[in-house]
Motif scaffolding. Structure first.
Motif, mmCIF file in Angstrom:
data_model
loop_
_atom_site.group_PDB
_atom_site.id
_atom_site.type_symbol
_atom_site.label_atom_id
_atom_site.label_comp_id
_atom_site.label_asym_id
_atom_site.label_seq_id
_atom_site.Cartn_x
_atom_site.Cartn_y
_atom_site.Cartn_z
ATOM 1 N N UNK A 66 0.863 -1.030 -0.063
ATOM 2 C CA UNK A 66 -0.016 -0.046 -0.065
ATOM 3 C C UNK A 66 0.847 1.306 -0.082
ATOM 4 N N UNK A 67 1.967 1.222 0.340
ATOM 5 C CA UNK A 67 2.999 2.407 0.280
ATOM 6 C C UNK A 67 3.711 2.421 -1.081
ATOM 7 N N UNK A 68 3.498 1.706 -2.050
ATOM 8 C CA UNK A 68 4.307 1.525 -3.129
ATOM 9 C C UNK A 68 3.590 1.684 -4.598
ATOM 10 N N UNK A 69 2.104 1.130 -4.419
ATOM 11 C CA UNK A 69 1.324 1.109 -5.529
ATOM 12 C C UNK A 69 0.204 2.400 -5.640
ATOM 13 N N UNK A 70 0.046 2.949 -6.849
ATOM 14 C CA UNK A 70 -0.921 4.072 -6.922
ATOM 15 C C UNK A 70 -2.104 3.689 -7.433
ATOM 16 N N UNK A 71 -3.081 4.417 -7.164
ATOM 17 C CA UNK A 71 -4.558 4.268 -7.938
ATOM 18 C C UNK A 71 -4.201 5.130 -9.264
ATOM 19 N N UNK A 72 -4.425 4.152 -10.286
ATOM 20 C CA UNK A 72 -4.343 4.736 -11.413
ATOM 21 C C UNK A 72 -5.650 5.737 -12.055
ATOM 22 N N UNK A 73 -6.799 5.662 -11.605
ATOM 23 C CA UNK A 73 -7.917 6.126 -12.028
ATOM 24 C C UNK A 73 -7.708 8.009 -11.655
ATOM 25 N N UNK A 74 -7.778 7.966 -10.128
ATOM 26 C CA UNK A 74 -7.698 9.562 -10.019
ATOM 27 C C UNK A 74 -6.588 10.168 -10.426
ATOM 28 N N UNK A 75 -5.092 9.427 -10.450
ATOM 29 C CA UNK A 75 -3.948 10.139 -10.937
ATOM 30 C C UNK A 75 -4.207 10.221 -12.338
ATOM 31 N N UNK A 76 -4.587 9.543 -13.234
ATOM 32 C CA UNK A 76 -4.981 9.542 -14.582
ATOM 33 C C UNK A 76 -5.754 10.770 -14.770
ATOM 34 N N UNK A 77 -6.866 10.903 -14.244
ATOM 35 C CA UNK A 77 -7.757 11.849 -14.475
ATOM 36 C C UNK A 77 -7.545 13.070 -13.970
ATOM 37 N N UNK A 78 -6.449 13.362 -13.084
ATOM 38 C CA UNK A 78 -5.861 14.809 -13.016
ATOM 39 C C UNK A 78 -5.173 15.189 -13.976
ATOM 40 N N UNK A 79 -4.006 14.119 -14.320
ATOM 41 C CA UNK A 79 -3.147 14.354 -15.189
ATOM 42 C C UNK A 79 -3.829 14.944 -16.686
ATOM 43 N N UNK A 80 -4.850 14.267 -16.952
ATOM 44 C CA UNK A 80 -5.420 14.389 -18.229
ATOM 45 C C UNK A 80 -6.213 15.740 -18.198
ATOM 46 N N UNK A 81 -6.855 16.150 -16.968
ATOM 47 C CA UNK A 81 -7.551 17.398 -16.633
ATOM 48 C C UNK A 81 -6.387 18.459 -16.950
ATOM 49 N N UNK A 82 -5.217 18.347 -16.288
ATOM 50 C CA UNK A 82 -4.231 19.427 -16.445
ATOM 51 C C UNK A 82 -3.641 19.672 -17.793
ATOM 52 N N UNK A 83 -3.602 18.369 -18.570
ATOM 53 C CA UNK A 83 -2.609 18.622 -19.812
ATOM 54 C C UNK A 83 -3.266 18.209 -21.017
ATOM 55 N N UNK A 84 -4.650 17.919 -20.883
ATOM 56 C CA UNK A 84 -5.318 17.313 -21.978
ATOM 57 C C UNK A 84 -4.827 16.109 -22.703
ATOM 58 N N UNK A 85 -4.769 16.174 -24.053
ATOM 59 C CA UNK A 85 -4.164 15.185 -24.971
ATOM 60 C C UNK A 85 -2.673 14.571 -24.480
ATOM 61 N N UNK A 86 -2.049 15.823 -24.102
ATOM 62 C CA UNK A 86 -0.549 15.395 -23.729
ATOM 63 C C UNK A 86 -0.472 14.495 -22.372
ATOM 64 N N UNK A 87 -1.515 14.804 -21.777
ATOM 65 C CA UNK A 87 -1.486 14.015 -20.215
ATOM 66 C C UNK A 87 -1.351 12.566 -20.553
ATOM 67 N N UNK A 88 -2.189 12.048 -21.396
ATOM 68 C CA UNK A 88 -2.246 10.572 -21.707
ATOM 69 C C UNK A 88 -1.008 9.573 -21.894
ATOM 70 N N UNK A 89 -0.080 9.971 -22.781
ATOM 71 C CA UNK A 89 1.157 9.586 -23.176
ATOM 72 C C UNK A 89 2.017 9.998 -21.927
ATOM 73 N N UNK A 90 1.925 11.043 -21.244
ATOM 74 C CA UNK A 90 2.972 11.438 -20.260
ATOM 75 C C UNK A 90 2.626 10.407 -18.934
ATOM 76 N N UNK A 91 1.461 10.147 -18.640
ATOM 77 C CA UNK A 91 1.015 9.371 -17.672
ATOM 78 C C UNK A 91 1.423 7.986 -17.863
ATOM 79 N N UNK A 92 1.122 7.406 -19.185
ATOM 80 C CA UNK A 92 1.510 6.029 -19.582
ATOM 81 C C UNK A 92 2.896 5.860 -19.430
#
Length: 309
Positions: free
Chosen positions: A100-126
């Protein structure tokens, strides 16, 4: 700061809605477990493949991202091992702590990155997922199975490695990058299908993530829960930020790495702890506590990223 609030607010609302609907018995229990599997195995991979296949991957800092992620994860793991007797003396609690100290929740993190950076956010998060997921999944699972005894642990090594390699997120990222590099594109009908399925990944994934939170879980070790919050939400992102600064990685890619490092642990951690006969109640408490606390810590890391990266 207003952009940060705008990016985080929908995430909080959708997760809270999922939690409320499940507690109100809006749908049968089987619906929520099925929704979680659907988003993880089908919808999220479709989103990643579609988003990566046509993305602009120029100046992709893949090596630096992997080094920054590995440095943060390995130092955090070593730190937990050094204090395990003080914070998680019971084997099951320690296994839950590491995972629980190492793994991250993909959905909120990805939603935040996409909201901040639009289309560029998805490959960055990948890129951040490719850097983090195999290593954190492997370390977390090994820590869990070691609590079952030497014989059981040895017998579980093969399945753990296989599950890490065959992770649908890892496969989807590899496929998306391969299509991008080959420059073949996705045939029209297939692209429409992937786009349609992928578009449902984030809202449904956030609902499922919120529905899985168990704020009433009674952990066996409260010190382990506190340690999991401190490591996941403060130490790990702090280490990753230092590594990014040292390696001179900045911009969208660096922010995406930091957001994933600072995201709370996914709900699936408690299911994995139960499956591997670890301390599932403590894992559930860690997930719920981290998720609640991250509402305060994630804006801080996003602000820091805007100032430094």
């Amino acid at each position: 700061m207003p952009d940060i609030v705008v990016a985080i607010a929908p995430v909080v609302v959708l997760m809270l809605l999922g939690w409320t609907l499940r507690r109100a018995a809006f749908a049968p229990e089987a619906f929520w477990s099925g929704l979680d599997r659907l988003t993880y195995f089908i919808l999220l991979p479709c989103l990643l493949v579609h988003g990566l296949a046509g993305a602009n991957l120029d100046d992709l800092p893949a090596l630096d991202a992997a080094v920054a992620a590995a440095a943060g994860v390995l130092v955090a793991a070593a730190s937990m091992h050094a204090v395990r007797r003080a914070v998680a003396p019971k084997p099951g609690a320690y296994g839950a702590l590491v995972q629980c100290s190492l793994r991250g929740n993909v959905y909120p993190a990805l939603a935040i990155v996409v909201a901040l950076f639009d289309d560029v956010g998805l490959p960055a998060f990948a890129l951040s997922l490719a850097a983090f997921v195999p290593l954190t999944g492997l370390i977390g699972a090994v820590a869990l199975v070691r609590t079952r005894g030497t014989g059981a642990a040895m017998g579980a090594v093969g399945p753990i490695v296989r599950e890490t390699v065959l992770n649908p997120i890892v496969i989807a990222i590899a496929l998306g990058f391969a299509i991008n590099v080959a420059d073949t594109g996705i045939p029209g009908p297939a692209e429409d299908i992937l786009q349609g399925l992928g578009g449902a990944a984030l809202p449904l994934g956030l609902l499922a993530a919120g529905a899985g939170l168990a704020f009433d879980a009674a952990p066996a070790g409260r010190r382990a829960v506190a340690a999991a919050v401190a490591v996941k939400l403060l130490l790990l992102p702090g280490l990753v930020l230092i590594a990014l600064e040292v390696l001179d990685v900045g911009g969208t890619y660096a922010t995406a790495l930091l957001v994933y490092a600072a995201a709370p642990c996914p709900v699936s951690a408690q299911a994995l702890a139960r499956q591997l006969r670890g301390d599932a109640k403590t894992a559930a408490a860690m997930v719920a506590t981290q998720t609640a606390a991250s509402v305060a810590t994630l804006p801080f890391w996003l602000w820091l990223a805007a100032e430094l990266l």
